[in-house]
Scaffold this active site. Sequence first.
Site, PDB file in Angstrom:
ATOM      1  N   GLY A   1      43.501  33.896  40.211  1.00 11.38           N
ATOM      2  CA  GLY A   1      44.707  33.830  41.049  1.00 11.38           C
ATOM      3  C   GLY A   1      45.982  34.069  40.247  1.00 11.38           C
TER       4      GLY A   1
ATOM      5  CB  VAL B   1      49.135  29.579  39.515  1.00  7.32           C
ATOM      6  CG1 VAL B   1      49.376  28.415  38.557  1.00  7.32           C
ATOM      7  CG2 VAL B   1      50.300  29.695  40.484  1.00  7.32           C
TER       8      VAL B   1
ATOM      9  NE  ARG C   1      53.193  19.623  43.534  1.00  4.51           N
ATOM     10  CZ  ARG C   1      53.412  20.738  44.233  1.00  4.51           C
ATOM     11  NH1 ARG C   1      54.112  20.701  45.354  1.00  4.51           N
ATOM     12  NH2 ARG C   1      52.928  21.887  43.804  1.00  4.51           N
TER      13      ARG C   1
ATOM     14  CB  CYS D   1      57.563  26.947  42.489  1.00  4.25           C
ATOM     15  SG  CYS D   1      57.175  27.255  44.216  1.00  4.25           S
TER      16      CYS D   1
ATOM     17  CB  SER E   1      54.634  35.763  43.533  1.00  4.14           C
ATOM     18  OG  SER E   1      55.925  35.310  43.199  1.00  4.14           O
TER      19      SER E   1
ATOM     20  NE  ARG F   1      57.011  32.434  51.216  1.00  7.78           N
ATOM     21  CZ  ARG F   1      56.624  31.567  50.282  1.00  7.78           C
ATOM     22  NH1 ARG F   1      57.059  31.665  49.039  1.00  7.78           N
ATOM     23  NH2 ARG F   1      55.829  30.565  50.593  1.00  7.78           N
TER      24      ARG F   1
ATOM     25  CG  HIS G   1      60.860  30.677  44.290  1.00  4.03           C
ATOM     26  ND1 HIS G   1      60.152  31.791  44.671  1.00  4.03           N
ATOM     27  CD2 HIS G   1      60.040  29.605  44.514  1.00  4.03           C
ATOM     28  CE1 HIS G   1      58.965  31.416  45.125  1.00  4.03           C
ATOM     29  NE2 HIS G   1      58.863  30.103  45.038  1.00  4.03           N
TER      30      HIS G   1
HETATM   31  N1  NAP Z   1      52.193  30.998  43.240  1.00  2.27           N
HETATM   32  C1  NAP Z   1      53.117  30.119  42.873  1.00  2.27           C
HETATM   33  O1  NAP Z   1      54.269  30.472  42.536  1.00  2.27           O
HETATM   34  C2  NAP Z   1      52.793  28.658  42.843  1.00  2.27           C
HETATM   35  C3  NAP Z   1      53.768  27.775  42.386  1.00  2.27           C
HETATM   36  C4  NAP Z   1      53.483  26.410  42.335  1.00  2.27           C
HETATM   37  C5  NAP Z   1      52.243  25.960  42.740  1.00  2.27           C
HETATM   38  N2  NAP Z   1      51.303  26.842  43.198  1.00  2.27           N
HETATM   39  C6  NAP Z   1      49.991  26.306  43.584  1.00  2.27           C
HETATM   40  O2  NAP Z   1      49.007  26.800  42.675  1.00  2.27           O
HETATM   41  C7  NAP Z   1      47.753  26.946  43.355  1.00  2.27           C
HETATM   42  C8  NAP Z   1      47.250  28.378  43.181  1.00  2.27           C
HETATM   43  O3  NAP Z   1      48.179  29.267  43.752  1.00  2.27           O
HETATM   44  P1  NAP Z   1      48.113  30.850  43.516  1.00  2.27           P
HETATM   45  O4  NAP Z   1      49.437  31.351  43.943  1.00  2.27           O
HETATM   46  O5  NAP Z   1      47.618  31.165  42.159  1.00  2.27           O
HETATM   47  O6  NAP Z   1      46.995  31.286  44.596  1.00  2.27           O
HETATM   48  P2  NAP Z   1      46.033  32.568  44.596  1.00  2.27           P
HETATM   49  O7  NAP Z   1      46.671  33.709  43.891  1.00  2.27           O
HETATM   50  O8  NAP Z   1      45.648  32.761  46.018  1.00  2.27           O
HETATM   51  O9  NAP Z   1      44.758  32.117  43.759  1.00  2.27           O
HETATM   52  C9  NAP Z   1      43.887  31.101  44.205  1.00  2.27           C
HETATM   53  C10 NAP Z   1      42.803  30.904  43.160  1.00  2.27           C
HETATM   54  O10 NAP Z   1      42.000  29.790  43.563  1.00  2.27           O
HETATM   55  C11 NAP Z   1      40.640  30.175  43.477  1.00  2.27           C
HETATM   56  N3  NAP Z   1      39.833  29.390  44.416  1.00  2.27           N
HETATM   57  C12 NAP Z   1      39.978  29.271  45.740  1.00  2.27           C
HETATM   58  N4  NAP Z   1      39.025  28.460  46.259  1.00  2.27           N
HETATM   59  C13 NAP Z   1      38.274  28.058  45.214  1.00  2.27           C
HETATM   60  C14 NAP Z   1      37.115  27.222  45.081  1.00  2.27           C
HETATM   61  N5  NAP Z   1      36.544  26.635  46.148  1.00  2.27           N
HETATM   62  N6  NAP Z   1      36.568  27.044  43.861  1.00  2.27           N
HETATM   63  C15 NAP Z   1      37.127  27.622  42.769  1.00  2.27           C
HETATM   64  N7  NAP Z   1      38.220  28.433  42.827  1.00  2.27           N
HETATM   65  C16 NAP Z   1      38.779  28.638  44.036  1.00  2.27           C
HETATM   66  C17 NAP Z   1      40.647  31.652  43.823  1.00  2.27           C
HETATM   67  O11 NAP Z   1      39.430  32.236  43.384  1.00  2.27           O
HETATM   68  P3  NAP Z   1      38.793  33.545  44.124  1.00  2.27           P
HETATM   69  O12 NAP Z   1      39.389  34.730  43.440  1.00  2.27           O
HETATM   70  O13 NAP Z   1      37.356  33.380  43.859  1.00  2.27           O
HETATM   71  O14 NAP Z   1      39.157  33.435  45.575  1.00  2.27           O
HETATM   72  C18 NAP Z   1      41.861  32.087  43.011  1.00  2.27           C
HETATM   73  O15 NAP Z   1      41.505  32.229  41.647  1.00  2.27           O
HETATM   74  C19 NAP Z   1      48.019  26.538  44.813  1.00  2.27           C
HETATM   75  O16 NAP Z   1      47.706  25.168  44.962  1.00  2.27           O
HETATM   76  C20 NAP Z   1      49.520  26.742  44.950  1.00  2.27           C
HETATM   77  O17 NAP Z   1      50.083  25.949  45.955  1.00  2.27           O
HETATM   78  C21 NAP Z   1      51.545  28.176  43.247  1.00  2.27           C
END
Ligand code: NAP
Length: 341
Positions: free
Chosen positions: A15, A17, A102, A131, A161, A237, A244
């Site tokens: 993903g 992050v 959190r 974030c 993102s 958004r 951001h």
């Molecule tokens: N993006 C940001 O700016 C941001 C900021 C702060 C916090 N966050 C938090 O960080 C987390 C990840 O966000 P992201 O933006 O990186 O999302 P993302 O790009 O959609 O990536 C999600 C990741 O989680 C994996 N995943 C989903 N279900 C799973 C499971 N059952 N077992 C193992 N891995 C699993 C996915 O794997 P697959 O490839 O196999 O689906 C992928 O690697 C979320 O909780 C989000 O709220 C994100």
Amino acid sequence: MTRGNWAVSVVGATGLVGSEIVRQLLKRRFPMAALNLFASPASPTQEVYLKGRWVKIRPFSLNAIRDSEICFLAAGGEFSRRYARRIASLGNIVIDNSSAFRMNSDVPLVVPEINPEDLSWHRGLIANPNCSTIQMVVVLAPLHRKYKLRKVVVSTYQSVSGAGTRAVAELASQADAILNGQAPRGAVFPHQIGFNVIPHIDTFDSEGWSREESKMLNETRKILKDKEIDVIATTVRVPVFRGHSEAVYAEFATKIDVDEVRRELGHAPGVVVMDDVDRSIYPTPAFCAGEDATFVGRIRRVPGSNRALCMWIVSDNVLKGAALNAVQIAEQLMAGHVRSD
Ligand SMILES: NC(=O)c1ccc[n+]([C@@H]2O[C@H](COP(=O)([O-])OP(=O)(O)OC[C@H]3O[C@@H](n4cnc5c(N)ncnc54)[C@H](OP(=O)(O)O)[C@@H]3O)[C@@H](O)[C@H]2O)c1
């Protein structure tokens, strides 16, 4: 948990992050005895080339994570609710990027520039803040210490993102469709995001506040350890890929001086002041994407008040808003704030 090189796991490594956490661990030379990468069972087995060798991204299982000592979770709230405490009970320190824990009183919510001392009371689970909250409090914390923050009114301009990999693809495909005269199609956002803005992030409560807006209030109070601070947020958004932005009005208990504020922020950790309107100098997300710092500009006094100011804060949501902050937490743990029980 012992000092020295740690066995590290990243769940969600495919993903936005998770993959950035891996990059930060390597870039910042985090001392690792092993690096284990996991994604969902739905992902086809992938390999990433890291520092001269191929590393497999495996399907997550509790058994596979048993030998790990520190585990970064970036696989969403549902995954964290199900597994975070179980992973911690296997002896891992878990740093969770989701919002699942959190606000739990036994879980520290940490921005290393502000409250690293809270790591001393963790019980195996540490939460990375939201974030939008991180970049706002990095700038407000030094001012809170000096002038006592009372009220914040903030409007956010949050990049796609922040909603993950699928959201980034949705903006790209909608922009492409619209520019080619086709109807934009989407599944991630509740409305068209290409060439549009959407005042809706996460779900709404019965009063009409979005959860993203409530997170900014509750998390700010927890990180700054002050329940009297009001944060009135409108989270939006926008069709930006990364970074951001926030228009912030901040009101303090004591008198402020804007030049002194600029000087104060000039040496605040993690903050870069970028503020010279005569030369059109202020931060933008395009400028800040890929940067570690949180940038602040347009710092100005509010007419008729000597206790309030307005400013414009921008940061890379995937870096300081998530991956970088998580790795900085691990660095603090490595430096000495290890498990307290
Ligand atoms: N993006 C940001 O700016 C941001 C900021 C702060 C916090 N966050 C938090 O960080 C987390 C990840 O966000 P992201 O933006 O990186 O999302 P993302 O790009 O959609 O990536 C999600 C990741 O989680 C994996 N995943 C989903 N279900 C799973 C499971 N059952 N077992 C193992 N891995 C699993 C996915 O794997 P697959 O490839 O196999 O689906 C992928 O690697 C979320 O909780 C989000 O709220 C994100």
